[in-house]
Design a protein around this motif. Structure first.
Motif, PDB file in Angstrom:
ATOM      1  N   LEU A 101       0.827  -1.202   0.000  1.00 15.68           N
ATOM      2  CA  LEU A 101       0.000   0.000   0.000  1.00 15.68           C
ATOM      3  C   LEU A 101       0.861   1.251   0.000  1.00 15.68           C
ATOM      4  N   ARG A 102       1.940   1.237   0.784  1.00 16.07           N
ATOM      5  CA  ARG A 102       2.793   2.413   0.893  1.00 16.07           C
ATOM      6  C   ARG A 102       3.639   2.669  -0.355  1.00 16.07           C
ATOM      7  N   GLN A 103       3.672   1.718  -1.281  1.00 19.66           N
ATOM      8  CA  GLN A 103       4.412   1.931  -2.524  1.00 19.66           C
ATOM      9  C   GLN A 103       3.732   2.964  -3.412  1.00 19.66           C
ATOM     10  N   HIS A 104       2.427   3.153  -3.221  1.00 14.50           N
ATOM     11  CA  HIS A 104       1.697   4.071  -4.104  1.00 14.50           C
ATOM     12  C   HIS A 104       0.637   4.906  -3.401  1.00 14.50           C
ATOM     13  N   SER A 105       0.515   4.796  -2.070  1.00 10.68           N
ATOM     14  CA  SER A 105      -0.572   5.498  -1.391  1.00 10.68           C
ATOM     15  C   SER A 105      -0.172   5.924   0.018  1.00 10.68           C
ATOM     16  N   THR A 106      -0.767   7.028   0.471  1.00  6.73           N
ATOM     17  CA  THR A 106      -0.578   7.487   1.846  1.00  6.73           C
ATOM     18  C   THR A 106      -1.869   7.355   2.653  1.00  6.73           C
ATOM     19  N   ILE A 107      -2.791   6.475   2.204  1.00  3.99           N
ATOM     20  CA  ILE A 107      -4.024   6.238   2.954  1.00  3.99           C
ATOM     21  C   ILE A 107      -3.672   5.864   4.396  1.00  3.99           C
ATOM     22  N   PRO A 108      -4.272   6.514   5.387  1.00  7.93           N
ATOM     23  CA  PRO A 108      -3.959   6.183   6.783  1.00  7.93           C
ATOM     24  C   PRO A 108      -4.266   4.723   7.105  1.00  7.93           C
ATOM     25  N   VAL A 109      -3.400   4.122   7.921  1.00  8.77           N
ATOM     26  CA  VAL A 109      -3.559   2.728   8.340  1.00  8.77           C
ATOM     27  C   VAL A 109      -3.486   2.643   9.858  1.00  8.77           C
ATOM     28  N   VAL A 110      -4.490   1.999  10.456  1.00 10.42           N
ATOM     29  CA  VAL A 110      -4.463   1.681  11.881  1.00 10.42           C
ATOM     30  C   VAL A 110      -4.329   0.172  12.004  1.00 10.42           C
ATOM     31  N   MET A 111      -3.245  -0.290  12.612  1.00  9.79           N
ATOM     32  CA  MET A 111      -2.965  -1.721  12.717  1.00  9.79           C
ATOM     33  C   MET A 111      -3.641  -2.339  13.931  1.00  9.79           C
ATOM     34  N   LEU A 112      -3.977  -3.612  13.788  1.00  7.00           N
ATOM     35  CA  LEU A 112      -4.405  -4.439  14.917  1.00  7.00           C
ATOM     36  C   LEU A 112      -3.314  -5.469  15.149  1.00  7.00           C
ATOM     37  N   THR A 113      -2.732  -5.472  16.338  1.00  2.00           N
ATOM     38  CA  THR A 113      -1.653  -6.402  16.641  1.00  2.00           C
ATOM     39  C   THR A 113      -1.966  -7.172  17.910  1.00  2.00           C
ATOM     40  N   ALA A 114      -1.471  -8.395  18.001  1.00  2.00           N
ATOM     41  CA  ALA A 114      -1.651  -9.193  19.212  1.00  2.00           C
ATOM     42  C   ALA A 114      -0.816  -8.608  20.332  1.00  2.00           C
ATOM     43  N   LEU A 115      -1.340  -8.660  21.546  1.00  2.00           N
ATOM     44  CA  LEU A 115      -0.644  -8.115  22.700  1.00  2.00           C
ATOM     45  C   LEU A 115       0.728  -8.779  22.841  1.00  2.00           C
ATOM     46  N   GLY A 116       1.767  -7.978  22.990  1.00  2.00           N
ATOM     47  CA  GLY A 116       3.108  -8.503  23.189  1.00  2.00           C
ATOM     48  C   GLY A 116       3.904  -8.670  21.904  1.00  2.00           C
ATOM     49  N   GLU A 117       3.272  -8.491  20.730  1.00  2.00           N
ATOM     50  CA  GLU A 117       3.990  -8.645  19.463  1.00  2.00           C
ATOM     51  C   GLU A 117       4.691  -7.335  19.097  1.00  2.00           C
ATOM     52  N   GLU A 118       5.662  -6.957  19.923  1.00  2.16           N
ATOM     53  CA  GLU A 118       6.319  -5.666  19.727  1.00  2.16           C
ATOM     54  C   GLU A 118       7.074  -5.596  18.408  1.00  2.16           C
ATOM     55  N   GLU A 119       7.726  -6.689  18.010  1.00  3.38           N
ATOM     56  CA  GLU A 119       8.502  -6.669  16.767  1.00  3.38           C
ATOM     57  C   GLU A 119       7.595  -6.401  15.568  1.00  3.38           C
ATOM     58  N   ASN A 120       6.437  -7.078  15.526  1.00  3.28           N
ATOM     59  CA  ASN A 120       5.508  -6.857  14.422  1.00  3.28           C
ATOM     60  C   ASN A 120       4.942  -5.447  14.443  1.00  3.28           C
ATOM     61  N   ARG A 121       4.662  -4.955  15.651  1.00  3.30           N
ATOM     62  CA  ARG A 121       4.122  -3.603  15.775  1.00  3.30           C
ATOM     63  C   ARG A 121       5.117  -2.573  15.246  1.00  3.30           C
ATOM     64  N   ILE A 122       6.366  -2.717  15.651  1.00  2.00           N
ATOM     65  CA  ILE A 122       7.394  -1.781  15.192  1.00  2.00           C
ATOM     66  C   ILE A 122       7.605  -1.923  13.684  1.00  2.00           C
ATOM     67  N   ALA A 123       7.566  -3.166  13.194  1.00  2.00           N
ATOM     68  CA  ALA A 123       7.715  -3.379  11.753  1.00  2.00           C
ATOM     69  C   ALA A 123       6.590  -2.686  10.992  1.00  2.00           C
ATOM     70  N   GLY A 124       5.371  -2.768  11.516  1.00  6.32           N
ATOM     71  CA  GLY A 124       4.243  -2.107  10.868  1.00  6.32           C
ATOM     72  C   GLY A 124       4.400  -0.600  10.848  1.00  6.32           C
ATOM     73  N   LEU A 125       4.855  -0.026  11.949  1.00  8.35           N
ATOM     74  CA  LEU A 125       5.087   1.419  11.996  1.00  8.35           C
ATOM     75  C   LEU A 125       6.200   1.823  11.039  1.00  8.35           C
ATOM     76  N   GLN A 126       7.232   0.987  10.942  1.00  6.45           N
ATOM     77  CA  GLN A 126       8.331   1.280  10.020  1.00  6.45           C
ATOM     78  C   GLN A 126       7.867   1.242   8.565  1.00  6.45           C
ATOM     79  N   LEU A 127       6.875   0.423   8.287  1.00  7.48           N
ATOM     80  CA  LEU A 127       6.343   0.330   6.927  1.00  7.48           C
ATOM     81  C   LEU A 127       5.378   1.459   6.603  1.00  7.48           C
ATOM     82  N   GLY A 128       5.020   2.254   7.625  1.00  2.05           N
ATOM     83  CA  GLY A 128       4.196   3.426   7.345  1.00  2.05           C
ATOM     84  C   GLY A 128       2.827   3.437   7.968  1.00  2.05           C
TER      85      GLY A 128
END
Length: 228
Positions: free
Chosen positions: A67-94
């Protein structure tokens, strides 16, 4: 009416989130996998995407990356509690924000409204309409930023963060203060700020590993230094 796409493979989660968002006045579409979500986004261009990271087939991180390759549509992620690595990865992806499962549907609805409000907010009448720092420029009214004449692909949060920094050159801010002033949160995970600063540095600094504009104030937070 704003259009929100909710992407989650759990039928119960989709239904609960849909009902709460509709109560807030949003038009809601649903998808249960990454492929359908990307197809729907390409055809309908929603105002925001609520995206679960754990999806069958194409997972949420890959959806966000594409999505971030062509769009800046806002994204709100849903992550499992304690999955900090995935959460940070999602924020890094935009991704613009996140809510950890199990979550309060009302909290999610408030986060969605907050992100949408910032994405559509009109710039304040007071203050400069354009900020320039050497080869970096921010057009406040047009909600655009450019570096050496080329427009920067910034998410809503990245633009807000850059605008705040450039509006307060030479001032040091803690991560907690930035969460409050840029995100509008009076609580939250301060790593969100760290990741967004890292992403912003990658887009505006000549050498992101040795930043000259957004500098780290050790033991405190960050400070914006004007060029030259």
């Amino acid at each position: 009416m704003t259009r929100v796409l909710v992407v989650d493979d759990d039928l119960t989660v989709r239904d609960v989130v849909r009902r709460y968002l509709e109560l807030d006045g949003h038009q809601v579409a649903l998808a249960d996998n990454g492929e359908d979500a990307l197809r729907w986004i390409g055809e309908n261009h929603p105002d925001l995407v609520v995206l679960d990271l754990m999806l069958p087939g194409i997972d949420g991180l890959e959806v966000c990356r594409r999505l971030r390759q062509h769009s800046t549509i806002p994204v709100v992620m849903l992550t499992a509690l304690g999955e900090e690595e995935n959460r940070i990865a999602g924020l890094q992806l935009g991704a613009d924000d996140y809510v950890s499962k199990p979550f309060s549907p009302r909290e999610l609805a408030l986060r969605v409204s907050s992100v949408l409000r910032r994405a559509s907010a009109k710039p304040p009448m007071a203050g400069p309409r354009r900020l320039v720092d050497g080869d970096l420029a921010v057009d406040v009214a047009a909600h655009r930023a450019s570096l050496r004449g080329a427009e920067l692909a910034l998410t809503t949060r990245e633009f807000d963060l850059l605008l705040f920094f450039m509006s307060h050159p030479g001032e040091a801010f803690t991560r907690e203060q930035l969460l409050e002033k840029v995100w509008g949160w009076d609580f939250g995970d301060q790593s969100t700020v760290t990741v967004h600063v890292r992403r912003l540095r990658e887009k505006i600094e000549k050498t992101p590993a040795k930043p000259s504009r957004i500098v780290t104030v050790w033991g405190l937070g960050y400070r914006y230094e004007r060029a030259g």
